[in-house]
Design a protein around this motif. Sequence first.
Motif, mmCIF file in Angstrom:
data_model
loop_
_atom_site.group_PDB
_atom_site.id
_atom_site.type_symbol
_atom_site.label_atom_id
_atom_site.label_comp_id
_atom_site.label_asym_id
_atom_site.label_seq_id
_atom_site.Cartn_x
_atom_site.Cartn_y
_atom_site.Cartn_z
ATOM 1 N N LEU A 115 0.848 -1.198 0.000
ATOM 2 C CA LEU A 115 0.000 0.000 0.000
ATOM 3 C C LEU A 115 0.884 1.250 0.000
ATOM 4 O O LEU A 115 2.015 1.198 0.468
ATOM 5 C CB LEU A 115 -0.882 0.027 1.244
ATOM 6 C CG LEU A 115 -2.098 -0.913 1.347
ATOM 7 C CD1 LEU A 115 -3.024 -0.748 0.155
ATOM 8 C CD2 LEU A 115 -1.708 -2.362 1.492
ATOM 9 N N PRO A 116 0.373 2.366 -0.506
ATOM 10 C CA PRO A 116 1.220 3.572 -0.572
ATOM 11 C C PRO A 116 1.726 4.026 0.798
ATOM 12 O O PRO A 116 2.844 4.508 0.910
ATOM 13 C CB PRO A 116 0.286 4.622 -1.194
ATOM 14 C CG PRO A 116 -0.727 3.825 -1.941
ATOM 15 C CD PRO A 116 -0.913 2.553 -1.192
ATOM 16 N N THR A 117 0.913 3.891 1.852
ATOM 17 C CA THR A 117 1.344 4.387 3.167
ATOM 18 C C THR A 117 1.059 3.338 4.239
ATOM 19 O O THR A 117 0.269 2.412 4.031
ATOM 20 C CB THR A 117 0.576 5.671 3.557
ATOM 21 O OG1 THR A 117 -0.809 5.328 3.692
ATOM 22 C CG2 THR A 117 0.756 6.774 2.541
ATOM 23 N N VAL A 118 1.694 3.537 5.411
ATOM 24 C CA VAL A 118 1.454 2.635 6.543
ATOM 25 C C VAL A 118 -0.009 2.735 6.989
ATOM 26 O O VAL A 118 -0.639 1.738 7.351
ATOM 27 C CB VAL A 118 2.397 2.986 7.712
ATOM 28 C CG1 VAL A 118 2.093 2.121 8.934
ATOM 29 C CG2 VAL A 118 3.843 2.780 7.302
ATOM 30 N N ALA A 119 -0.547 3.954 6.949
ATOM 31 C CA ALA A 119 -1.938 4.159 7.365
ATOM 32 C C ALA A 119 -2.881 3.320 6.503
ATOM 33 O O ALA A 119 -3.822 2.688 7.012
ATOM 34 C CB ALA A 119 -2.294 5.637 7.268
ATOM 35 N N GLU A 120 -2.596 3.275 5.211
ATOM 36 C CA GLU A 120 -3.441 2.472 4.320
ATOM 37 C C GLU A 120 -3.254 0.977 4.575
ATOM 38 O O GLU A 120 -4.188 0.185 4.436
ATOM 39 C CB GLU A 120 -3.148 2.826 2.856
ATOM 40 C CG GLU A 120 -3.738 4.171 2.459
ATOM 41 C CD GLU A 120 -3.219 4.669 1.131
ATOM 42 O OE1 GLU A 120 -3.845 4.358 0.100
ATOM 43 O OE2 GLU A 120 -2.191 5.378 1.118
ATOM 44 N N ALA A 121 -2.019 0.611 4.968
ATOM 45 C CA ALA A 121 -1.764 -0.797 5.314
ATOM 46 C C ALA A 121 -2.590 -1.186 6.543
ATOM 47 O O ALA A 121 -3.192 -2.263 6.596
ATOM 48 C CB ALA A 121 -0.275 -1.010 5.574
ATOM 49 N N PHE A 122 -2.627 -0.297 7.523
ATOM 50 C CA PHE A 122 -3.441 -0.563 8.726
ATOM 51 C C PHE A 122 -4.925 -0.650 8.352
ATOM 52 O O PHE A 122 -5.661 -1.490 8.877
ATOM 53 C CB PHE A 122 -3.223 0.538 9.773
ATOM 54 C CG PHE A 122 -2.105 0.219 10.725
ATOM 55 C CD1 PHE A 122 -2.269 -0.729 11.733
ATOM 56 C CD2 PHE A 122 -0.882 0.860 10.626
ATOM 57 C CE1 PHE A 122 -1.236 -1.034 12.603
ATOM 58 C CE2 PHE A 122 0.161 0.555 11.489
ATOM 59 C CZ PHE A 122 -0.009 -0.390 12.492
ATOM 60 N N ALA A 123 -5.368 0.229 7.443
ATOM 61 C CA ALA A 123 -6.774 0.223 7.019
ATOM 62 C C ALA A 123 -7.125 -1.111 6.365
ATOM 63 O O ALA A 123 -8.196 -1.692 6.619
ATOM 64 C CB ALA A 123 -7.028 1.386 6.064
ATOM 65 N N LEU A 124 -6.197 -1.612 5.534
ATOM 66 C CA LEU A 124 -6.446 -2.898 4.884
ATOM 67 C C LEU A 124 -6.522 -4.028 5.911
ATOM 68 O O LEU A 124 -7.383 -4.910 5.827
ATOM 69 C CB LEU A 124 -5.356 -3.208 3.865
ATOM 70 C CG LEU A 124 -5.581 -4.557 3.186
ATOM 71 C CD1 LEU A 124 -6.420 -4.401 1.923
ATOM 72 C CD2 LEU A 124 -4.290 -5.267 2.883
ATOM 73 N N ALA A 125 -5.608 -3.960 6.897
ATOM 74 C CA ALA A 125 -5.608 -5.002 7.932
ATOM 75 C C ALA A 125 -6.935 -4.991 8.699
ATOM 76 O O ALA A 125 -7.499 -6.047 9.012
ATOM 77 C CB ALA A 125 -4.437 -4.782 8.889
ATOM 78 N N GLU A 126 -7.443 -3.804 8.975
ATOM 79 C CA GLU A 126 -8.739 -3.687 9.670
ATOM 80 C C GLU A 126 -9.861 -4.285 8.824
ATOM 81 O O GLU A 126 -10.763 -4.950 9.321
ATOM 82 C CB GLU A 126 -9.039 -2.217 9.992
ATOM 83 C CG GLU A 126 -8.294 -1.675 11.195
ATOM 84 C CD GLU A 126 -8.589 -2.463 12.470
ATOM 85 O OE1 GLU A 126 -9.725 -2.931 12.659
ATOM 86 O OE2 GLU A 126 -7.653 -2.639 13.279
ATOM 87 N N GLU A 127 -9.776 -4.011 7.515
ATOM 88 C CA GLU A 127 -10.773 -4.547 6.585
ATOM 89 C C GLU A 127 -10.749 -6.081 6.609
ATOM 90 O O GLU A 127 -11.792 -6.738 6.687
ATOM 91 C CB GLU A 127 -10.404 -4.046 5.178
ATOM 92 C CG GLU A 127 -11.490 -4.116 4.151
ATOM 93 C CD GLU A 127 -10.955 -3.551 2.839
ATOM 94 O OE1 GLU A 127 -10.819 -4.339 1.889
ATOM 95 O OE2 GLU A 127 -10.640 -2.335 2.793
ATOM 96 N N ARG A 128 -9.525 -6.632 6.594
ATOM 97 C CA ARG A 128 -9.394 -8.091 6.620
ATOM 98 C C ARG A 128 -9.888 -8.658 7.952
ATOM 99 O O ARG A 128 -10.439 -9.738 8.018
ATOM 100 C CB ARG A 128 -7.928 -8.499 6.399
ATOM 101 C CG ARG A 128 -7.450 -8.238 4.991
ATOM 102 C CD ARG A 128 -8.270 -9.041 3.986
ATOM 103 N NE ARG A 128 -7.800 -8.892 2.631
ATOM 104 C CZ ARG A 128 -6.900 -9.679 2.058
ATOM 105 N NH1 ARG A 128 -6.370 -10.666 2.732
ATOM 106 N NH2 ARG A 128 -6.537 -9.474 0.814
ATOM 107 N N ARG A 129 -9.634 -7.899 9.012
ATOM 108 C CA ARG A 129 -10.102 -8.372 10.325
ATOM 109 C C ARG A 129 -11.630 -8.422 10.346
ATOM 110 O O ARG A 129 -12.215 -9.368 10.877
ATOM 111 C CB ARG A 129 -9.573 -7.458 11.440
ATOM 112 C CG ARG A 129 -10.044 -7.920 12.813
ATOM 113 C CD ARG A 129 -9.145 -7.465 13.910
ATOM 114 N NE ARG A 129 -9.333 -6.042 14.180
ATOM 115 C CZ ARG A 129 -8.893 -5.459 15.279
ATOM 116 N NH1 ARG A 129 -8.210 -6.147 16.172
ATOM 117 N NH2 ARG A 129 -9.076 -4.164 15.475
#
Lengths: 314, 94
Positions: A115-129
Motif C-alpha cells: 500500500l502507498p502508506t502505513v496508514a493504508e496498510a493498517f486500514a487494509l488489515a482492519e478490513e481483513r479483520r
Amino acid sequence: MSGLPTVDDVRAARERLAPYVRRTPTYAHDAIAFKLELLQVTGSFKVRGAFNAVLQLPPEQHARGVVAVSAGNHGLAVAHVGKTLGIRATVAMPESAPARTVERMRADGAEVMLLPTVAEAFALAEERRAQGQTLIHPYDDPRVMAGQGTIGFELLEDVPDLETLVISVGGGGLIAGIATVVKALRPRVRIYGVETAGADTMRQALDAGEPVTLPAITSIATTLGAPYVSPATFDAAQRLLEDVFVVSDAQAIEGMLAAQEALSVLPEPAAACGYAAVLAGLVPRPHRGTLAILLCGGNVSIDDLVRWRSTLTV
Amino acid sequence: MATYVLALIGCAVVFGGLAQYGQIQMASWDPEGLAAVPALLRGVSVAGTLVIPAFLASRRLRALGAFLFGLVAAVLVTGPIFALLALEGRLPHF
C-alpha cells in the motif's frame, strides 16, 4: 487484546514454542554476554511472539487466517508461522518496504499487500479483520509479549550472574516480556532500553508521562519504527526499567560494526543500538555481575550498510 | 484504655506500612516461588497489630510487648530481603 503477560504466561509460552523456535546462544566477548537472537528463525525475535499468539487461536480462526501490518521482521515472522502451521497469512506493508523482504514473505506463501502508506496498510488489515482474519499485533498483545519474554528465561540460564541487561525498544513488547520474567526471577537485575533518535517513541512517552504518537519515523532503524507505544508496554517501562537511552543512527552503525568485529555477526541497526549505548558509556557498568546485551535481529544487507556509511558520519 | 488505643493505632500504622512496603517490593516477583511470603507477612502484621497493644497497655507485660513490637517489625523488614536472597538462589528455596 492488551495488557501484560504474567511470568506463568511466559513459562507456558516457552513450552508451547519449543518445537518451533531456536534456543539461541549467548557468547561472551570482552566481559559482555551477547544473546544472539539474530540467529533466530526468520532472523529476529519476532517469530516467538507470532507463534505464541497464533498457536493459541482456536481452529476456526486458523481456518480464516491471520493478518499483520509490518515493514519487516514481524511480517517475516507471521509469514513463517503461516507456512509452518498451514495457515493463510496476509501481510500489509508500505510500498517502501525492502524488495527482498517482500520476496521472502511471498516465498513463505504469504499474501503480501503493498500500500502507498502505513496508514493504508493498517486500514487494509482492519478490513481483513472485519472479514474474519485475526490481526496479529506486533507488540500490543500479551500473547506476543509472552512469546518474546521466553528470551528472558534463556538469558537467566545462560548468564546466572546477570546484573545489567540492555535491550532495544520499538513498540516495547520485547522488553516488556523479558522484563516481566527477569524482574520476577532476579528482581535486582537492572534493565535498560535503547532506541535510536527518530524512533525514540518510548523515551518521548516516558518524558511526557503518557504514550505519545511520533509524527514520522526518521531513523534508519526502521524495525524500531513503532509510531507509538501501547499503554501496557508504557506501564511496563515505567515499572520495570531503570532508564531508556537514545543513540544516533551513526552510533547504531558503530554498534553494528563493533558487533561484526567482535562476534562475526551483523546485527541490524535496531539491534546494534544497545551495544552502541554501552560503547558510548551511557549504560552503567555492573559492579560484580555480568552485563548482557540482546542482539535481537539481523535482517540487514551489506548494501544497506554501505549506503548508510556513505551518508552518515561514522 | 487510652494507652491500648494509642498502641493499637501505632502498631497498625507501623506494621501495616511495613507489610505494604514489602508487598509492593515483591509485587512483580515470581509467584511460583514466593506465593506464600506476602500472605505470611500480612498475617504477621495483622496478628502483631491485634496482640501487641494488649501487652503494651499492661504495666507488667510492657517489656514483653516492646520486645514483640521490635520482633514483628524486624520480621516485616527482613522478610522481603530473605525472600530476595532465596529467589536468587543464595538461600535454600522454600
